[in-house]
Design a protein around this motif. Structure first.
Motif, mmCIF file in Angstrom:
data_model
loop_
_atom_site.group_PDB
_atom_site.id
_atom_site.type_symbol
_atom_site.label_atom_id
_atom_site.label_comp_id
_atom_site.label_asym_id
_atom_site.label_seq_id
_atom_site.Cartn_x
_atom_site.Cartn_y
_atom_site.Cartn_z
ATOM 1 N N PRO A 80 0.821 -1.216 0.000
ATOM 2 C CA PRO A 80 0.000 0.000 0.000
ATOM 3 C C PRO A 80 0.856 1.268 0.000
ATOM 4 O O PRO A 80 1.836 1.366 0.738
ATOM 5 C CB PRO A 80 -0.794 -0.121 1.296
ATOM 6 C CG PRO A 80 0.066 -0.967 2.197
ATOM 7 C CD PRO A 80 0.762 -1.930 1.285
ATOM 8 N N GLN A 81 0.470 2.243 -0.835
ATOM 9 C CA GLN A 81 1.171 3.520 -0.924
ATOM 10 C C GLN A 81 0.164 4.659 -1.030
ATOM 11 O O GLN A 81 -0.967 4.448 -1.465
ATOM 12 C CB GLN A 81 2.081 3.558 -2.165
ATOM 13 C CG GLN A 81 3.121 2.454 -2.212
ATOM 14 C CD GLN A 81 3.939 2.509 -3.490
ATOM 15 O OE1 GLN A 81 4.925 3.219 -3.576
ATOM 16 N NE2 GLN A 81 3.531 1.762 -4.513
ATOM 17 N N VAL A 82 0.577 5.867 -0.657
ATOM 18 C CA VAL A 82 -0.294 7.025 -0.810
ATOM 19 C C VAL A 82 -0.392 7.386 -2.292
ATOM 20 O O VAL A 82 0.520 7.070 -3.073
ATOM 21 C CB VAL A 82 0.232 8.242 -0.012
ATOM 22 C CG1 VAL A 82 0.252 7.937 1.474
ATOM 23 C CG2 VAL A 82 1.615 8.661 -0.500
ATOM 24 N N GLU A 110 3.409 13.674 -3.767
ATOM 25 C CA GLU A 110 2.616 12.720 -3.007
ATOM 26 C C GLU A 110 1.509 13.427 -2.234
ATOM 27 O O GLU A 110 1.687 14.539 -1.741
ATOM 28 C CB GLU A 110 3.495 11.971 -1.995
ATOM 29 C CG GLU A 110 4.563 11.108 -2.615
ATOM 30 C CD GLU A 110 5.438 10.453 -1.577
ATOM 31 O OE1 GLU A 110 6.220 9.571 -1.947
ATOM 32 O OE2 GLU A 110 5.345 10.836 -0.383
ATOM 33 N N GLU A 165 -4.248 2.396 9.165
ATOM 34 C CA GLU A 165 -3.917 2.157 7.767
ATOM 35 C C GLU A 165 -2.425 2.372 7.586
ATOM 36 O O GLU A 165 -1.878 3.382 8.017
ATOM 37 C CB GLU A 165 -4.689 3.101 6.846
ATOM 38 C CG GLU A 165 -6.161 2.801 6.741
ATOM 39 C CD GLU A 165 -6.839 3.702 5.714
ATOM 40 O OE1 GLU A 165 -7.021 3.248 4.571
ATOM 41 O OE2 GLU A 165 -7.161 4.852 6.058
ATOM 42 N N TYR A 192 0.839 2.798 5.050
ATOM 43 C CA TYR A 192 1.290 3.160 3.710
ATOM 44 C C TYR A 192 2.819 3.098 3.681
ATOM 45 O O TYR A 192 3.482 3.692 4.536
ATOM 46 C CB TYR A 192 0.849 4.579 3.331
ATOM 47 C CG TYR A 192 -0.650 4.766 3.252
ATOM 48 C CD1 TYR A 192 -1.360 4.338 2.137
ATOM 49 C CD2 TYR A 192 -1.342 5.373 4.301
ATOM 50 C CE1 TYR A 192 -2.738 4.515 2.056
ATOM 51 C CE2 TYR A 192 -2.720 5.550 4.235
ATOM 52 C CZ TYR A 192 -3.410 5.123 3.110
ATOM 53 O OH TYR A 192 -4.769 5.292 3.043
ATOM 54 N N ASN A 242 6.219 4.323 2.565
ATOM 55 C CA ASN A 242 6.733 5.595 2.065
ATOM 56 C C ASN A 242 7.916 5.359 1.127
ATOM 57 O O ASN A 242 7.847 5.671 -0.059
ATOM 58 C CB ASN A 242 7.133 6.493 3.239
ATOM 59 C CG ASN A 242 7.676 7.833 2.797
ATOM 60 O OD1 ASN A 242 7.443 8.259 1.667
ATOM 61 N ND2 ASN A 242 8.408 8.494 3.676
#
Length: 360
Positions: free
Chosen positions: A145-147, A215, A303, A305, A307
């Motif tokens: 998962p990533q932003v 981002e 959650e 994320y 980085n």
């Protein structure tokens, strides 16, 4: 065994490199090794210092510049270093270099061409880990998962900045963080709360790189996990950068030492387990070896994320990476020894593969 401790370099993280090298040299097990300091000046000169055989002989941080000032003028200390010296028998290179020309696969490629064992990640992992735009694609393929983010090329910005701004504001929500694709340690990174700040942030980031990453910001804690190993991957307890403000720049982190580290981070067991699993997967995604530090965001709703990954994180007395391993049960000196052995093991494995290839 002789260790060529290589530090300094042409990147904006030159000073951090010197701090890291000094910390490492004071903790080397000198009953087994001798160290040759090799300083790369800001304009790319390679200079070696006196042989070090015990911790008491380690030069001060200032003296590790070997007589060069900020303008590259030499006062007489240090002697020219020839790359052929790296090929001495029973020697290993220890590149303590952050950023471009050190952490991006270039110097690792030099060691490979010279057939020299070295500490840390290989060419591919270094290059992919350094380039945020590439590593994000690899992490996406791994299902990490990533932003939300957007990659922007300098020529795109110069040709049609209005289209770039419109796309950013349509696809992402403020606040936004603008980062050069190929720098670390918060160099060139800034936060934008509106269009005017975004324009200024983009212009500044392009001073450091031709590719930038924009981002979407999240209100989250910053958690980091240390990784160690080659094929056999080990992860540390997670640690947290405890923020007194929203964003820490290069000066706050490294010059003013304003960042507070909480080690281990106060997290549930499930979150700790998930973070360590993600860190190991990120390490594998870039085909890491030796060491890395994997950085995460964690929201109030738990959650996670991913980085970024740092294939040669800071090793200063304030740095997260060695402190995470100390908290996990691996002392600083033992950590350095493990890194040396991992580098030697990867070199031996590579020699075996090359030998079989020649036989065929």
């Amino acid at each position: 065994m002789k260790i060529f401790m290589i530090y300094g370099g042409k990147s904006a993280e030159h000073d951090i490199s010197i701090l890291s090298a000094h910390s490492i040299m004071t903790e080397i097990y000198y009953e087994y090794y001798e160290v040759i300091p090799v300083y790369i000046t800001r304009d790319g000169k390679w200079v070696k210092g006196p042989r070090i055989t015990r911790a008491e002989e380690v030069l001060s941080q200032e003296d590790l510049r070997l007589g060069f000032d900020e303008e590259g003028v030499q006062s007489g200390k240090g002697t020219p270093f020839e790359l052929s010296e790296l090929q001495e028998k029973d020697a290993i290179a220890f590149p303590v270099l952050h950023g471009p020309n050190g952490e991006d696969g270039t110097i690792q490629g030099l060691f490979e061409v010279l057939n020299v064992p070295y500490v840390g990640a290989g060419v591919l992992a270094s290059a992919c880990g350094m380039d945020k735009s590439v590593s994000k694609i690899l992490f996406q393929n791994e299902g990490l998962p990533q932003v939300p983010y957007k990659k922007v090329l300098k020529n795109e910005w110069e040709v049609d900045s209005d289209t770039v701004l419109a796309a950013c504001q349509e696809e992402l929500a403020y606040p936004l963080f603008v980062k050069p694709a190929n720098l670390g340690s918060s160099v060139g990174i800034s936060k934008a709360e509106n269009r005017d700040q975004l324009i200024e942030a983009i212009r500044m980031a392009f001073e450091y790189d031709r590719i930038i990453v924009i981002e979407q910001g999240v209100d989250a804690r910053e958690i980091e996990v240390a990784v160690l190993g080659n094929e056999d991957i080990h992860t540390s307890v997670p640690g947290e950068l405890v923020k007194q403000q929203g964003f820490y720049d290069y000066e706050s982190k490294y010059l003013k030492n304003e960042v507070v580290l909480q080690i281990p981070a106060k997290l549930s067991d499930d979150i700790k387990t998930q973070l360590r699993e993600y860190a190991a997967r990120a390490f594998s995604a870039v085909q890491g070896s030796g060491l890395s530090r994997v950085d995460f965001f964690l929201t109030e709703d738990d959650e996670i994320y991913l980085n970024e990954i740092n294939t040669f994180p800071g090793f200063t007395q304030f740095s997260m990476y060695p402190r995470l391993w100390e908290s996990t049960g691996l002392a600083y000196g033992d950590l350095i020894e493990e890194l040396i052995q991992l580098g030697l093991q990867r070199f031996r494995d590579t020699q075996n593969y090359d030998s079989k290839d020649r036989e065929n």
